[in-house]
Design a protein around this motif. Structure first.
Motif, PDB file in Angstrom:
ATOM      1  N   GLU A  82      39.831  15.535  22.397  1.00 57.83           N
ATOM      2  CA  GLU A  82      40.398  16.730  21.757  1.00 57.83           C
ATOM      3  C   GLU A  82      41.880  16.611  21.433  1.00 57.83           C
ATOM      4  N   GLU A  83      42.440  15.442  21.580  1.00 57.51           N
ATOM      5  CA  GLU A  83      43.825  15.224  21.149  1.00 57.51           C
ATOM      6  C   GLU A  83      44.007  13.735  20.857  1.00 57.51           C
ATOM      7  N   PRO A  84      44.943  13.404  19.972  1.00 56.47           N
ATOM      8  CA  PRO A  84      45.142  11.996  19.638  1.00 56.47           C
ATOM      9  C   PRO A  84      45.736  11.220  20.818  1.00 56.47           C
ATOM     10  N   PRO A  85      45.472   9.921  20.884  1.00 58.89           N
ATOM     11  CA  PRO A  85      44.648   9.158  19.941  1.00 58.89           C
ATOM     12  C   PRO A  85      43.166   9.457  20.117  1.00 58.89           C
ATOM     13  N   PHE A  86      42.460   9.561  18.997  1.00 60.63           N
ATOM     14  CA  PHE A  86      41.028   9.841  19.037  1.00 60.63           C
ATOM     15  C   PHE A  86      40.289   8.515  19.240  1.00 60.63           C
ATOM     16  N   GLU A  87      40.092   8.152  20.485  1.00 61.06           N
ATOM     17  CA  GLU A  87      39.495   6.863  20.791  1.00 61.06           C
ATOM     18  C   GLU A  87      38.818   6.893  22.162  1.00 61.06           C
ATOM     19  N   VAL A  88      37.896   5.960  22.351  1.00 64.07           N
ATOM     20  CA  VAL A  88      37.207   5.783  23.619  1.00 64.07           C
ATOM     21  C   VAL A  88      37.227   4.297  23.958  1.00 64.07           C
ATOM     22  N   SER A  89      37.633   3.973  25.182  1.00 62.31           N
ATOM     23  CA  SER A  89      37.652   2.589  25.648  1.00 62.31           C
ATOM     24  C   SER A  89      36.561   2.391  26.686  1.00 62.31           C
ATOM     25  N   GLU A  90      35.843   1.280  26.572  1.00 69.28           N
ATOM     26  CA  GLU A  90      34.735   1.002  27.472  1.00 69.28           C
ATOM     27  C   GLU A  90      34.567  -0.508  27.637  1.00 69.28           C
ATOM     28  N   THR A  91      33.574  -0.892  28.422  1.00 63.97           N
ATOM     29  CA  THR A  91      33.171  -2.288  28.541  1.00 63.97           C
ATOM     30  C   THR A  91      31.678  -2.363  28.229  1.00 63.97           C
ATOM     31  N   GLY A  92      31.192  -3.570  27.925  1.00 61.56           N
ATOM     32  CA  GLY A  92      29.775  -3.715  27.636  1.00 61.56           C
ATOM     33  C   GLY A  92      29.406  -5.145  27.316  1.00 61.56           C
ATOM     34  N   TRP A  93      28.131  -5.339  27.037  1.00 63.99           N
ATOM     35  CA  TRP A  93      27.645  -6.666  26.664  1.00 63.99           C
ATOM     36  C   TRP A  93      26.816  -6.637  25.379  1.00 63.99           C
ATOM     37  N   GLY A  94      26.358  -5.449  24.973  1.00 59.18           N
ATOM     38  CA  GLY A  94      25.492  -5.357  23.804  1.00 59.18           C
ATOM     39  C   GLY A  94      26.075  -4.490  22.701  1.00 59.18           C
ATOM     40  N   GLU A  95      25.578  -4.704  21.491  1.00 56.16           N
ATOM     41  CA  GLU A  95      26.006  -3.937  20.332  1.00 56.16           C
ATOM     42  C   GLU A  95      25.012  -2.807  20.065  1.00 56.16           C
ATOM     43  N   PHE A  96      25.509  -1.685  19.550  1.00 55.25           N
ATOM     44  CA  PHE A  96      24.657  -0.532  19.270  1.00 55.25           C
ATOM     45  C   PHE A  96      25.387   0.390  18.296  1.00 55.25           C
ATOM     46  N   GLU A  97      24.662   1.367  17.784  1.00 57.27           N
ATOM     47  CA  GLU A  97      25.253   2.312  16.827  1.00 57.27           C
ATOM     48  C   GLU A  97      25.938   3.452  17.568  1.00 57.27           C
ATOM     49  N   ILE A  98      27.150   3.758  17.139  1.00 61.26           N
ATOM     50  CA  ILE A  98      27.909   4.872  17.697  1.00 61.26           C
ATOM     51  C   ILE A  98      27.994   5.976  16.644  1.00 61.26           C
ATOM     52  N   VAL A  99      27.630   7.189  17.039  1.00 58.71           N
ATOM     53  CA  VAL A  99      27.756   8.344  16.141  1.00 58.71           C
ATOM     54  C   VAL A  99      29.134   8.967  16.360  1.00 58.71           C
ATOM     55  N   ILE A 100      29.858   9.160  15.279  1.00 56.51           N
ATOM     56  CA  ILE A 100      31.212   9.716  15.342  1.00 56.51           C
ATOM     57  C   ILE A 100      31.229  11.033  14.565  1.00 56.51           C
ATOM     58  N   LYS A 101      31.478  12.135  15.268  1.00 56.32           N
ATOM     59  CA  LYS A 101      31.549  13.445  14.619  1.00 56.32           C
ATOM     60  C   LYS A 101      32.984  13.955  14.654  1.00 56.32           C
ATOM     61  N   ILE A 102      33.459  14.354  13.488  1.00 59.16           N
ATOM     62  CA  ILE A 102      34.822  14.865  13.356  1.00 59.16           C
ATOM     63  C   ILE A 102      34.765  16.372  13.141  1.00 59.16           C
ATOM     64  N   TYR A 103      35.489  17.092  13.994  1.00 58.68           N
ATOM     65  CA  TYR A 103      35.539  18.555  13.917  1.00 58.68           C
ATOM     66  C   TYR A 103      36.941  18.973  13.462  1.00 58.68           C
ATOM     67  N   PHE A 104      36.985  19.846  12.465  1.00 55.56           N
ATOM     68  CA  PHE A 104      38.267  20.301  11.944  1.00 55.56           C
ATOM     69  C   PHE A 104      38.714  21.577  12.668  1.00 55.56           C
ATOM     70  N   ASN A 105      39.992  21.859  12.588  1.00 57.66           N
ATOM     71  CA  ASN A 105      40.536  23.044  13.244  1.00 57.66           C
ATOM     72  C   ASN A 105      39.766  24.294  12.809  1.00 57.66           C
ATOM     73  N   ASN A 106      39.525  25.183  13.745  1.00 58.07           N
ATOM     74  CA  ASN A 106      38.661  26.341  13.503  1.00 58.07           C
ATOM     75  C   ASN A 106      39.105  27.194  12.324  1.00 58.07           C
ATOM     76  N   ASP A 107      40.418  27.345  12.151  1.00 55.67           N
ATOM     77  CA  ASP A 107      40.900  28.231  11.096  1.00 55.67           C
ATOM     78  C   ASP A 107      41.046  27.538   9.750  1.00 55.67           C
ATOM     79  N   CYS A 108      40.488  26.323   9.631  1.00 53.21           N
ATOM     80  CA  CYS A 108      40.593  25.593   8.361  1.00 53.21           C
ATOM     81  C   CYS A 108      39.382  25.798   7.466  1.00 53.21           C
ATOM     82  N   GLY A 109      38.300  26.344   8.049  1.00 52.43           N
ATOM     83  CA  GLY A 109      37.135  26.647   7.225  1.00 52.43           C
ATOM     84  C   GLY A 109      36.368  25.447   6.726  1.00 52.43           C
TER      85      GLY A 109
END
Length: 217
Positions: A82-109
């Motif tokens: 909910e605040e920048p930087p908009f990122e997630v750090s993790e560890t892993g061994w396999g590749e997969f699809e990540i869904v990224i949803k962007i939400y705009f400020n409530n009063d922006c319509g």
């Protein structure tokens, strides 16, 4: 019916686009990049998935939060940033699809938007040699968010910085549509090579099966 406030009225026949980059960077586990404490022992990479402005501008003026949906095998696979930087750090061994949803400020319509990114940990194509030396892999895409008939408030937010209505252009930037097309071309060539190998192996298996049947007979 009460009149619309000046901030919620939409500006007709106006579209504004904002450049954005999203994707991931990954680093192979090594002496210089050790496995973080508490990470599973079979994980081979550290990685980071993100959404950012290609010029480093602050996206929080109009983006309220970014939600990353990881593979279900991760603890708390839905990560809301909910605040920048908009990122997630993790560890892993396999590749997969990540869904990224962007939400705009409530009063922006504006309605939220969704991107899909395939996490890349292993190098291929022209980047393979350099990646094998450094252990670093990047998969970063350039796109544009288009705001059609934005509200007056959103218009002010999007145009607050001088030059913000000019088309994004940077000769030194690698985050371009051309770079994205090259990445797609590399993927298509890799898929074609995989298909050829599958066809070749299918022929070999048929020949082996025929030989087996001949020997049995």
């Amino acid at each position: 019916m009460p009149p619309q406030s000046s901030s919620s009225r939409r500006i007709k026949n106006i579209s504004i686009s904002k450049p954005i980059i999203y994707g991931n960077v990954a680093q192979k586990i090594s002496e210089t990049n050790p496995l973080p404490e508490g990470a599973p022992a079979d994980h081979t990479h550290t990685w980071k998935v993100f959404v950012a402005d290609p010029l480093g501008n602050d996206l929080s003026s109009y983006i309220r939060k970014v939600v990353f949906k990881l593979h279900d095998t991760y603890n708390n696979p839905t990560r809301s940033i909910e605040e920048p930087p908009f990122e997630v750090s993790e560890t892993g061994w396999g590749e997969f699809e990540i869904v990224i949803k962007i939400y705009f400020n409530n009063d922006c319509g504006e309605k939220n938007i969704t991107f899909y990114h395939h996490l890349k940990l292993h190098p291929y194509g022209p980047d393979m040699e350099e990646s094998q030396k450094t252990g670093r892999v990047e998969s970063i895409l350039f796109d544009e968010i288009v705001f059609n008939e934005p509200t007056e408030r959103m218009f002010r937010l999007l145009t607050a910085k001088p030059g913000s209505l000019l088309p994004y252009k940077s000769e030194n930037s690698k985050f371009t549509k051309e770079a994205e097309r090259q990445e797609i071309d590399r993927i298509e060539k890799a898929l074609e090579e995989v298909r050829k190998q599958i066809d070749q192996k299918s022929v070999e298996f048929k020949e082996l099966e025929q030989e087996r049947q001949r020997l049995v007979a």
